[in-house]
Design an enzyme around this catalytic site. Structure first.
Site, PDB file in Angstrom:
ATOM      1  N   SER A 104       6.265  -0.909   4.748  1.00  0.00           N
ATOM      2  CA  SER A 104       7.108  -1.910   4.085  1.00  0.00           C
ATOM      3  C   SER A 104       6.881  -3.306   4.672  1.00  0.00           C
ATOM      4  O   SER A 104       6.475  -3.455   5.830  1.00  0.00           O
ATOM      5  CB  SER A 104       8.583  -1.526   4.226  1.00  0.00           C
ATOM      6  OG  SER A 104       8.808  -0.240   3.715  1.00  0.00           O
TER       7      SER A 104
HETATM    8  N1  SAM Z   1       9.400   2.458   5.641  1.00  0.00           N
HETATM    9  C1  SAM Z   1       8.058   2.994   5.656  1.00  0.00           C
HETATM   10  C2  SAM Z   1       7.174   2.203   6.585  1.00  0.00           C
HETATM   11  O1  SAM Z   1       7.597   1.134   7.044  1.00  0.00           O
HETATM   12  O2  SAM Z   1       6.052   2.654   6.816  1.00  0.00           O
HETATM   13  C3  SAM Z   1       7.450   2.918   4.301  1.00  0.00           C
HETATM   14  C4  SAM Z   1       7.802   4.027   3.445  1.00  0.00           C
HETATM   15  S1  SAM Z   1       6.880   4.106   1.934  1.00  0.00           S
HETATM   16  C5  SAM Z   1       7.288   2.595   1.132  1.00  0.00           C
HETATM   17  C6  SAM Z   1       7.864   5.353   1.098  1.00  0.00           C
HETATM   18  C7  SAM Z   1       7.662   6.733   1.621  1.00  0.00           C
HETATM   19  O3  SAM Z   1       8.605   7.598   0.994  1.00  0.00           O
HETATM   20  C8  SAM Z   1       6.295   7.318   1.316  1.00  0.00           C
HETATM   21  O4  SAM Z   1       5.644   7.661   2.508  1.00  0.00           O
HETATM   22  C9  SAM Z   1       6.605   8.547   0.452  1.00  0.00           C
HETATM   23  O5  SAM Z   1       5.732   9.624   0.666  1.00  0.00           O
HETATM   24  C10 SAM Z   1       8.014   8.872   0.889  1.00  0.00           C
HETATM   25  N2  SAM Z   1       8.825   9.684  -0.035  1.00  0.00           N
HETATM   26  C11 SAM Z   1       8.926   9.605  -1.389  1.00  0.00           C
HETATM   27  N3  SAM Z   1       9.809  10.531  -1.841  1.00  0.00           N
HETATM   28  C12 SAM Z   1      10.275  11.207  -0.760  1.00  0.00           C
HETATM   29  C13 SAM Z   1      11.211  12.281  -0.570  1.00  0.00           C
HETATM   30  N4  SAM Z   1      11.859  12.856  -1.591  1.00  0.00           N
HETATM   31  N5  SAM Z   1      11.440  12.727   0.701  1.00  0.00           N
HETATM   32  C14 SAM Z   1      10.792  12.168   1.751  1.00  0.00           C
HETATM   33  N6  SAM Z   1       9.898  11.158   1.630  1.00  0.00           N
HETATM   34  C15 SAM Z   1       9.643  10.673   0.385  1.00  0.00           C
END
Ligand code: SAM
Length: 202
Positions: free
Chosen positions: A46
């Site tokens: 992010s």
């Molecule tokens: N905050 C993180 C960082 O700074 O690296 C970025 C996260 S990224 C924008 C969103 C993440 O949510 C992805 O890695 C994706 O695989 C995960 N994701 C999506 N749906 C999910 C779920 N139901 N449970 C867990 N993780 C999930």
């Protein structure tokens, strides 16, 4: 910090946690730019401003048990681990979770529990460990998942991007002592989709 982040603890945590260890080597030179970057598996780390804003909206004082949905690179997780008592973080993509674990261990952030939710049918959240004082969702949802508000403690805060799969609004949901939910709308944002029941289809 620019753009109105005023919580000193959040600013100090952002200054303390090195972002370059959470990005792929090819993007190391851009690690301190205020932008999201690819982390592989079609996911992103992010934007630092968004990490700071979402963290500030959680109003952490250091005593909290926090749930994070979407560990991704582990960068937001590291900020949370610096500012709260315990962090439970769930990620659906195994290689990302394993890499995040290594980064968090290298910073000796041992108050983070990681869970890999890679079973398509698995519910969003971490029901066994509920309730949580704060929940942060770092992926965009079509609506506020009731399965997550159910996992909030009285007085708890949920921060989540809600909207279409390409554009969302950042919401802060607070549960009062009577269990009622209050909604505050913050900025517009753009996150990768939250996958699963009460999220989007993979
Ligand atoms: N905050 C993180 C960082 O700074 O690296 C970025 C996260 S990224 C924008 C969103 C993440 O949510 C992805 O890695 C994706 O695989 C995960 N994701 C999506 N749906 C999910 C779920 N139901 N449970 C867990 N993780 C999930």
């Amino acid at each position: 910090m620019a753009r109105g982040i005023s919580d000193r603890r959040v600013i100090d945590a952002m200054l303390k946690i090195p972002r370059h260890i959470f990005v792929q080597e090819a993007f190391a030179a851009q690690a301190y730019s205020d932008s999201p970057l690819p982390i592989g598996e079609k996911q992103t780390i992010s934007q630092p401003y968004m990490v700071a804003l979402m963290t500030e909206l959680l109003s952490l004082d250091g005593s909290e048990k926090v749930l994070e949905i979407g560990t991704g690179s582990g960068y937001q997780t590291a900020i949370l681990a610096t500012l709260a008592d315990r962090v439970y973080s769930a990620e659906r993509i195994r290689p990302l979770a394993l890499r995040a674990r290594k980064c968090l261990d290298s910073l000796k952030l041992f108050n983070v529990m990681l869970r890999i939710n890679d079973n398509e049918g698995s519910p969003i959240g971490w029901e066994d460990e509920a309730p949580f004082d704060a929940i942060i969702v770092t992926a965009g949802a079509p609506d506020v998942p009731a399965i997550l508000t159910d996992q909030l403690a009285p007085g708890g805060r949920l921060v989540i991007p809600v909207g279409s799969d390409s554009e969302q609004q950042l919401l802060k949901i607070t549960k009062n002592d009577q269990g009622e939910l209050e909604r505050f709308a913050s900025v517009g944002c753009r996150f990768v989709p939250l996958i699963g029941r009460q999220g989007w289809q993979a």
